[in-house]
Design an enzyme around this catalytic site. Structure first.
Site, short mmCIF file in Angstrom:
data_model
loop_
_atom_site.label_atom_id
_atom_site.label_comp_id
_atom_site.label_asym_id
_atom_site.label_seq_id
_atom_site.Cartn_x
_atom_site.Cartn_y
_atom_site.Cartn_z
N GLY A 16 97.35 -62.70 53.99
CA GLY A 16 97.66 -63.61 52.91
C GLY A 16 98.90 -64.48 52.99
O GLY A 16 99.96 -63.84 53.74
N GLY A 122 98.49 -55.82 58.27
CA GLY A 122 97.30 -56.25 58.91
C GLY A 122 97.60 -57.05 60.16
O GLY A 122 97.25 -56.74 61.47
N THR A 123 98.39 -58.02 60.11
CA THR A 123 98.74 -58.83 61.25
C THR A 123 99.58 -58.09 62.23
O THR A 123 99.55 -58.10 63.56
CB THR A 123 99.56 -60.02 60.69
OG1 THR A 123 98.87 -60.84 59.67
CG2 THR A 123 100.14 -61.10 61.71
N THR A 143 105.43 -60.28 53.34
CA THR A 143 104.34 -59.95 52.30
C THR A 143 105.25 -59.91 51.01
O THR A 143 106.18 -59.30 51.02
CB THR A 143 103.66 -58.60 52.65
OG1 THR A 143 103.04 -58.17 51.55
CG2 THR A 143 104.67 -57.43 53.33
N ASP A 145 104.36 -57.84 48.94
CA ASP A 145 104.22 -56.44 48.50
C ASP A 145 105.46 -55.58 49.10
O ASP A 145 105.66 -54.28 48.34
CB ASP A 145 102.80 -55.87 49.05
CG ASP A 145 101.60 -56.37 48.77
OD1 ASP A 145 101.81 -57.31 47.73
OD2 ASP A 145 100.73 -56.41 49.57
N GLY A 188 100.61 -56.21 44.55
CA GLY A 188 101.50 -55.21 45.35
C GLY A 188 100.55 -54.22 46.28
O GLY A 188 101.06 -53.34 47.11
N ARG A 284 97.00 -57.35 24.59
CA ARG A 284 96.35 -58.64 25.29
C ARG A 284 96.84 -58.41 26.79
O ARG A 284 97.78 -57.50 27.01
CB ARG A 284 97.05 -59.94 24.72
CG ARG A 284 97.03 -60.57 23.40
CD ARG A 284 95.39 -60.82 23.51
NE ARG A 284 95.14 -61.56 22.03
CZ ARG A 284 94.58 -60.75 21.13
NH1 ARG A 284 94.40 -59.60 21.23
NH2 ARG A 284 94.32 -61.53 20.04
N GLN A 292 102.00 -65.40 41.93
CA GLN A 292 103.08 -64.70 42.63
C GLN A 292 103.21 -65.01 44.02
O GLN A 292 104.29 -65.00 44.57
CB GLN A 292 102.66 -63.13 42.60
CG GLN A 292 102.88 -62.52 41.25
CD GLN A 292 102.31 -61.30 41.12
OE1 GLN A 292 102.59 -60.27 41.01
NE2 GLN A 292 100.78 -61.25 40.73
O1 F6P Z 1 99.19 -58.41 50.38
C1 F6P Z 1 99.33 -59.29 49.58
C2 F6P Z 1 98.48 -59.65 48.29
O2 F6P Z 1 98.82 -60.52 47.56
C3 F6P Z 1 98.26 -58.26 47.59
O3 F6P Z 1 99.41 -58.33 46.63
C4 F6P Z 1 96.97 -58.60 46.90
O4 F6P Z 1 96.26 -57.37 46.64
C5 F6P Z 1 96.04 -59.41 47.82
O5 F6P Z 1 96.95 -60.05 48.70
C6 F6P Z 1 95.11 -60.16 47.31
O6 F6P Z 1 94.70 -60.96 48.37
P1 F6P Z 1 93.74 -62.21 48.29
O7 F6P Z 1 94.57 -63.30 48.46
O8 F6P Z 1 92.81 -62.00 49.56
O9 F6P Z 1 92.80 -62.14 47.22
#
Ligand code: F6P
Length: 368
Positions: A16, A122-123, A143, A145, A188, A284, A292
């Site tokens: 991502g 992952g990378t 990341t 996260d 996250g 809500r 983000q």
């Molecule tokens: O790892 C970063 C992240 O933004 C996570 O917080 C989120 O769960 C995921 O990637 C979302 O992935 P995608 O962009 O593939 O929907």
């Protein structure tokens, strides 16, 4: 390293995207060109570009004026794991295959001497597999996260937290005007760093994170208590990976083209519904989602990405392959990729942010 021959460095951004990637690509390219007179090749769309042999040379002009730019000029992909690669069959179906040999072939064909892979867990896992095949590789952690254990912090996180905190500020005014409970779902994955840090900064009344098992009773009680104190609104900051009692983690969908196929999401709406029924209040929900990750990085992330990028180029120069650059205190050091991917960094129960939040009365839904 043969000093006479011009060194050829490949760089890619995988997984991502996050704010700060361009600052890192810029730092790697500029330091490679300026300090070592190497040639730099940008591999397109993460490891997908290596599998498909898509790359282009990066010159100084290509990385000029991008430090403040969100996303990545190289492109990225969450589906590019060469060991888990989606391949179209003759019948128009997709099968998952190991095409690492193809990626390796393109690396050699391009006569690359080393690779810098910028990405999350992952990378780094893929980088480690390439390192085991003898590819000289160095990782750079990114990341939003912040869940990579080997480094104090990853770039992208600070920006995501700032965006989430600002969103909470905005929810405060509308929550108090309408006397509502506003639930905000933040990203996250399986770690609660964004929810905790942004929740505390935004003054959230309740923060729900994956690391702390919660019960509904204390959540309802907190909302009602605030109402009886005359504070007729509440802000609930929920991490997407939180486990709800009896339900567990809420999964939005599956994408089997990815190594981790689970797509998290939807817990915000579930929590809002539960609070509406359990505390008898109007609720809500706001799902902050990819906001983000979009847009430019904070000054902190720009500088961290720049320091990581320069350190990674230096690590390549020094032959420190099979490592990931990591921030430890104020120092940047290379750590073995094995250590970088060994475990996720989760919020420990005694983390200073968590303790501070408890002291100012934030509920984590686990109070007696
Ligand atoms: O790892 C970063 C992240 O933004 C996570 O917080 C989120 O769960 C995921 O990637 C979302 O992935 P995608 O962009 O593939 O929907």
């Amino acid at each position: 390293m043969n000093k006479k021959r011009i060194f050829r460095l490949g760089v890619l951004t995988g997984g991502g995207d996050c704010p700060g990637l361009n600052a890192a690509v810029r730092a790697i390219t500029k330091s490679a060109l300026n300090d070592f007179r190497w040639r730099v090749f940008g591999i397109e769309d993460g490891f997908e570009g290596l599998v498909e042999g898509r790359m282009h040379e990066l010159m100084n002009a290509d990385v000029s004026g991008i430090i403040n730019l969100g996303g990545t000029i190289l492109g990225t992909s969450s589906r590019g794991d060469p060991w888990h690669y989606p391949v179209e069959t003759a019948r128009g179906r997709t099968r998952i295959a190991d095409v690492s040999g193809r990626a390796l072939g393109h690396f050699r064909e391009a006569k690359l001497d080393a690779l810098i892979a910028i990405g999350g867990d992952g990378t780094m896992n893929i980088a480690l597999k390439f390192a085991k095949l003898g590819v000289p590789v160095v990782g750079v952690p990114k990341t939003i996260d912040n869940d990579l254990a080997a480094t104090d912090i990853t770039f992208g996180h600070d920006t995501a937290v700032s965006i989430a905190a600002e969103a909470i500020d905005r929810l405060h005014t509308t929550a108090s005007s309408h006397h509502r409970v506003m639930v905000i779902e933040v990203m996250g994955r399986y770690a609660g760093w964004i929810a905790l840090t942004a929740g505390l900064a935004g003054g959230a009344d309740i923060i729900l994170i994956p690391e702390i098992p919660f019960r509904w009773k204390p959540v309802f009680r907190k909302v009602r208590e605030r109402n009886t104190q005359g504070k007729r609104f509440s802000i609930v900051c929920v991490a997407e990976g939180v486990r709800c009692p009896g339900v567990g983690v809420i999964i939005k969908g599956y994408d089997r083209k990815r190594t981790d196929p689970k797509q998290l999401g939807g817990v915000g709406a579930y929590v809002a519904r539960k609070i509406a029924l359990g505390a008898r209040v109007e609720t809500r929900v706001t799902v902050l989602g990819h906001l983000q990750r979009g847009g430019g990085p904070t000054a902190f992330d720009r500088n961290l990405a720049t320091k990581f990028g320069v350190a990674a180029t230096r690590a390549v120069h020094d032959g420190k392959f099979g490592t990931m650059v990591a921030l430890r205190g104020s120092e940047i050091i290379p750590v073995p990729l094995e250590k970088a991917v060994a475990r996720l960094k989760l919020v420990p129960p005694d983390h200073p942010l968590l303790m501070a939040a408890r002291s100012v009365g934030t509920s984590f839904g686990d109070e007696r």
